[in-house]
Scaffold this active site. Structure first.
Site, PDB file in Angstrom:
ATOM      1  N   GLN A  47       0.800  -1.235   0.000  1.00  0.00           N
ATOM      2  CA  GLN A  47       0.000   0.000   0.000  1.00  0.00           C
ATOM      3  C   GLN A  47       0.831   1.282   0.000  1.00  0.00           C
ATOM      4  O   GLN A  47       0.286   2.374   0.190  1.00  0.00           O
ATOM      5  CB  GLN A  47      -0.993   0.018   1.173  1.00  0.00           C
ATOM      6  N   HIS A 139     -13.205  24.805   6.997  1.00  0.00           N
ATOM      7  CA  HIS A 139     -14.035  24.686   8.200  1.00  0.00           C
ATOM      8  C   HIS A 139     -13.760  25.826   9.175  1.00  0.00           C
ATOM      9  O   HIS A 139     -14.681  26.338   9.817  1.00  0.00           O
ATOM     10  CB  HIS A 139     -13.780  23.337   8.873  1.00  0.00           C
ATOM     11  N   LYS A 204     -27.285  24.029  19.888  1.00  0.00           N
ATOM     12  CA  LYS A 204     -27.233  22.635  20.336  1.00  0.00           C
ATOM     13  C   LYS A 204     -26.229  22.481  21.469  1.00  0.00           C
ATOM     14  O   LYS A 204     -25.216  23.184  21.536  1.00  0.00           O
ATOM     15  CB  LYS A 204     -26.875  21.708  19.166  1.00  0.00           C
ATOM     16  N   ARG A 206     -23.962  19.463  23.307  1.00  0.00           N
ATOM     17  CA  ARG A 206     -23.484  18.090  23.139  1.00  0.00           C
ATOM     18  C   ARG A 206     -23.063  17.490  24.474  1.00  0.00           C
ATOM     19  O   ARG A 206     -22.428  18.153  25.280  1.00  0.00           O
ATOM     20  CB  ARG A 206     -22.269  18.041  22.195  1.00  0.00           C
ATOM     21  N   THR A 235     -22.184  12.511   9.410  1.00  0.00           N
ATOM     22  CA  THR A 235     -23.136  11.403   9.588  1.00  0.00           C
ATOM     23  C   THR A 235     -24.584  11.867   9.448  1.00  0.00           C
ATOM     24  O   THR A 235     -25.495  11.040   9.452  1.00  0.00           O
ATOM     25  CB  THR A 235     -22.955  10.747  10.967  1.00  0.00           C
ATOM     26  N   GLY A 237     -26.542  13.199  11.477  1.00  0.00           N
ATOM     27  CA  GLY A 237     -27.376  13.081  12.666  1.00  0.00           C
ATOM     28  C   GLY A 237     -27.881  14.426  13.160  1.00  0.00           C
ATOM     29  O   GLY A 237     -29.087  14.623  13.390  1.00  0.00           O
ATOM     30  N   THR A 238     -26.966  15.380  13.321  1.00  0.00           N
ATOM     31  CA  THR A 238     -27.338  16.719  13.788  1.00  0.00           C
ATOM     32  C   THR A 238     -28.252  17.408  12.784  1.00  0.00           C
ATOM     33  O   THR A 238     -29.243  18.053  13.157  1.00  0.00           O
ATOM     34  CB  THR A 238     -26.078  17.567  14.016  1.00  0.00           C
TER      35      THR A 238
END
EC number: 2.7.6.1
Length: 339
Positions: A47, A139, A204, A206, A235, A237-238
């Site tokens: 690899q 970000h 929110k 967490r 994902t 979810g939030t």
């Protein structure tokens, strides 16, 4: 001073469709064929990554197109090794075009004895020989300061504004832009100003990473068509919970505009089963077949913007002009033309 050589593109394996689309767009603008430099990027049995460039790049202005998305480490190593190969082949300038900058979420020490991995990646890129970086919606914008070389950070907001003005024509008064957290208010406010919409926030709390314990809607969303804006959907979810919370507070519809569709694990299934009418992402990360097949996920292209940005860098003209809707509208001709 005008460039004397033509810009040359080379791509790793992270997002070949986007690299080819950028080359096609540049061919249209240049009125001549702009193709990807012939090279092989492959792995040995253990690899290890191996790169071989089959064309002469001595004295050339090179642009490596490579997102550092999943698998992040493999794609990052490809980028570093390609840079080293070009530097040792006497390329005049090497620009890393990184539509999705991986490790950007590790931009500070949130706890004791943790790394600032985004700074480490910046050091690796510069040490390998990268002389300029072109990316999209970092970000954390302070990552630009991690580099001692020029960093051009493009924004998806003008493209999203074009899309929203087209998709919601005649309904703009019903729209409300929503930030899914307090940290993203600046990004959401910018889009809200571009389309003339009010702003709300889903605050929110967490309990631990990846799990949201409580959500609070700040702002009156009753009867509004809400547009959630964020830079990364991992994902989902939030995002799905925020959409449900908005509907619970009286929102008539919820749509989402997310720059980087990481969409890992159960994300696609969650989005398809959610109350959201649509999730709009860019192709900064190559969409999987599942993403392309999802009934409520739509992809807007970034190739026109990246192609123009590369040509502006090559010509020595302004990249920040691409921050404006008026500049991007002719670049995206046909996509958002009014009937």
């Amino acid at each position: 001073m005008p460039a004397m050589t033509e810009p040359k593109l080379i791509a790793g394996n992270a997002n070949q469709p986007l690299a080819k689309a950028i080359a096609r767009r540049m061919s249209l603008h240049r009125g001549m064929n702009v193709s990807l430099v012939d090279a092989r990027v492959e792995r040995f049995n253990d690899q290890e990554i191996f790169v071989e460039v089959f064309e002469n790049v001595r004295g050339e202005d090179m642009y490596i197109i490579q997102s550092t998305s999943n698998p992040a480490n493999d794609n990052l190593m490809e980028l570093l090794i390609m840079t080293d190969a070009l530097r040792r082949s006497s390329a005049a300038r090497i620009t890393a075009v990184i539509p999705y900058f991986g490790y950007a979420r590790q931009d500070r020490r949130a706890k004791a004895r943790t790394p600032i991995s985004a700074k480490l990646v910046a050091n690796l890129l510069v040490e390998a020989g990268v002389q300029r970086v072109l990316t999209l919606d970092l970000h954390a914008t302070q990552i630009q300061g991690f580099f001692d070389i020029p960093v051009d950070n493009l924004y998806a907001a003008p493209i999203f504004a074009l899309d929203i003005l087209h998709q919601f024509e005649g309904r703009l008064s019903e729209l409300m832009v929503v930030s899914p957290d307090v940290g993203g208010v600046g990004r959401a406010r910018e889009l809200a100003q571009r389309i003339g919409a009010p702003l709300a926030i889903v605050d929110k709390r967490r309990e631990k990473a990846g799990e949201v314990a409580e959500m609070t809607v700040i702002g009156d969303v009753d009867g509004k068509t809400c547009i959630i804006v964020d830079d990364i959907c991992d994902t989902a979810g939030t995002l799905v919970k925020a959409a449900q919370k908005l509907v619970d507070h009286g929102a008539s519809e919820v749509h989402a505009y997310i720059t980087h569709g990481v969409l890992s694990g159960p994300a696609v299934e969650r989005v398809e089963g959610s109350i959201m009418k649509s999730l709009v992402i860019t192709d900064s990360i190559e969409p999987s077949p599942e993403v392309r097949a999802a009934k409520n996920i739509r992809i807007v292209p970034t190739a026109p913007m990246f192609a123009q940005a590369i040509m502006n860098i090559w010509n020595g003209t302004s990249v920040s002009s691409l921050f404006e809707v008026e500049t991007l509208q002719p670049i995206y001709e046909g996509m958002y033309s009014r009937a």
